[in-house]
Design a protein around this motif. Structure first.
Motif, mmCIF file in Angstrom:
data_model
loop_
_atom_site.group_PDB
_atom_site.id
_atom_site.type_symbol
_atom_site.label_atom_id
_atom_site.label_comp_id
_atom_site.label_asym_id
_atom_site.label_seq_id
_atom_site.Cartn_x
_atom_site.Cartn_y
_atom_site.Cartn_z
ATOM 1 N N VAL A 141 3.746 -21.203 1.902
ATOM 2 C CA VAL A 141 3.004 -19.978 1.594
ATOM 3 C C VAL A 141 4.001 -18.832 1.495
ATOM 4 O O VAL A 141 4.739 -18.551 2.439
ATOM 5 N N LEU A 142 4.038 -18.182 0.326
ATOM 6 C CA LEU A 142 4.939 -17.058 0.110
ATOM 7 C C LEU A 142 4.243 -15.768 0.532
ATOM 8 O O LEU A 142 3.133 -15.472 0.089
ATOM 9 N N VAL A 143 4.903 -15.006 1.404
ATOM 10 C CA VAL A 143 4.383 -13.721 1.869
ATOM 11 C C VAL A 143 5.334 -12.616 1.399
ATOM 12 O O VAL A 143 6.532 -12.667 1.694
ATOM 13 N N ILE A 144 4.797 -11.647 0.640
ATOM 14 C CA ILE A 144 5.595 -10.508 0.195
ATOM 15 C C ILE A 144 5.055 -9.261 0.891
ATOM 16 O O ILE A 144 3.901 -8.879 0.680
ATOM 17 N N ALA A 145 5.867 -8.672 1.730
ATOM 18 C CA ALA A 145 5.464 -7.495 2.503
ATOM 19 C C ALA A 145 6.245 -6.278 2.007
ATOM 20 O O ALA A 145 7.481 -6.284 1.986
ATOM 21 N N LEU A 146 5.508 -5.266 1.602
ATOM 22 C CA LEU A 146 6.134 -4.041 1.102
ATOM 23 C C LEU A 146 6.716 -3.254 2.270
ATOM 24 O O LEU A 146 6.071 -3.081 3.301
ATOM 25 N N ASP A 147 7.949 -2.792 2.116
ATOM 26 C CA ASP A 147 8.545 -1.945 3.152
ATOM 27 C C ASP A 147 7.823 -0.595 3.178
ATOM 28 O O ASP A 147 7.271 -0.156 2.172
ATOM 29 N N ALA A 148 7.841 0.059 4.327
ATOM 30 C CA ALA A 148 7.193 1.367 4.463
ATOM 31 C C ALA A 148 7.829 2.376 3.519
ATOM 32 O O ALA A 148 9.051 2.388 3.338
ATOM 33 N N ILE A 149 6.987 3.198 2.900
ATOM 34 C CA ILE A 149 7.470 4.268 2.027
ATOM 35 C C ILE A 149 7.479 5.560 2.835
ATOM 36 O O ILE A 149 6.451 5.970 3.372
ATOM 37 N N ALA A 150 8.634 6.178 2.910
ATOM 38 C CA ALA A 150 8.750 7.429 3.669
ATOM 39 C C ALA A 150 8.017 8.552 2.939
ATOM 40 O O ALA A 150 7.780 8.478 1.730
ATOM 41 N N THR A 151 7.635 9.577 3.686
ATOM 42 C CA THR A 151 6.958 10.736 3.096
ATOM 43 C C THR A 151 7.819 11.351 1.995
ATOM 44 O O THR A 151 9.020 11.566 2.173
ATOM 45 N N LEU A 152 7.188 11.620 0.851
ATOM 46 C CA LEU A 152 7.890 12.253 -0.258
ATOM 47 C C LEU A 152 7.648 13.762 -0.196
ATOM 48 O O LEU A 152 6.501 14.204 -0.100
#
Length: 202
Positions: A141-152
């Motif tokens: 099972v492939l899991v792709i987790a997006l890294d946190a995006i810092a406040t712009l």
């Protein structure tokens, strides 16, 4: 005889190349990431500015062999700020829905974010999206987790960033199938229980 050996060698080489060509894609994962854009994010002072855009990329990675995460870049994003609103009090929120396609199977990242302005600066704040999961059966099972995006934060113009994620391959969950001997032992146990219960009644 030499000609036959030469033909056999060529045939064997062709077979090896064909096998490598077939096996090659199975070892690599092609990840195709879609795009998203929304303008006029401001609350009381909506303009064609205050635009948030994600531009997805197409990446190919080696299939992770363990659950150890592999760092990947899925694309870029930018936030463009226009005229500021010094009296805005609302903080509208949105969901950036971004398609992720792996071997013909499409899932979506749902990236929640909110806009607010302090006058001299406009801000986008992000919540952590849930990972997307692709089931490859006995391959795992492939899991792709997006890294946190810092406040712009921008006082005007555009600010840019990269969309990073981690991919990991969890082993396939295998439900153990009892062997015939286990079934026989279980049936024998039921038989003994039934026999004892019958003797007690009589």
């Amino acid at each position: 005889m030499t000609r036959i050996r030469s033909i056999a060698r060529h045939a064997a080489s062709a077979a090896v190349l064909a096998a490598a060509a077939v096996a090659g894609p199975a070892q690599a994962l092609s990840i195709d990431v879609g795009s998203y854009t929304l303008s006029g994010l401001g609350a009381e002072f909506t303009t064609s500015f205050d635009t948030f855009t994600i531009t997805g990329d197409k990446v190919s990675i080696a299939m992770p062999q363990t659950s150890s995460p592999v760092a990947i870049s899925l694309g870029t994003f930018w936030f463009e700020v226009g005229p500021h609103c010094y009296s805005c009090t609302l903080t509208p929120s949105f969901d950036a829905l971004v398609d992720v396609k792996v071997h013909g199977d499409t899932k979506q990242f749902d990236i929640p974010y909110a806009w607010h302005s302090s006058g001299p600066n406009d801000f986008l704040t992000f919540s952590q999206p849930a990972p997307v999961i692709f089931d490859f059966g006995n391959q795992g099972v492939l899991v792709i987790a997006l890294d946190a995006i810092a406040t712009l934060v921008s006082p005007g113009g555009k600010v840019y960033g990269d969309l990073y994620a981690t991919a990991s391959l969890a082993p396939a969950s295998i439900t153990p199938v009892p062997e015939p001997a286990s079934y026989a032992l279980m049936l024998a146990g039921f038989g003994v229980v039934a026999f004892v219960a019958r003797r007690r009644r009589s």
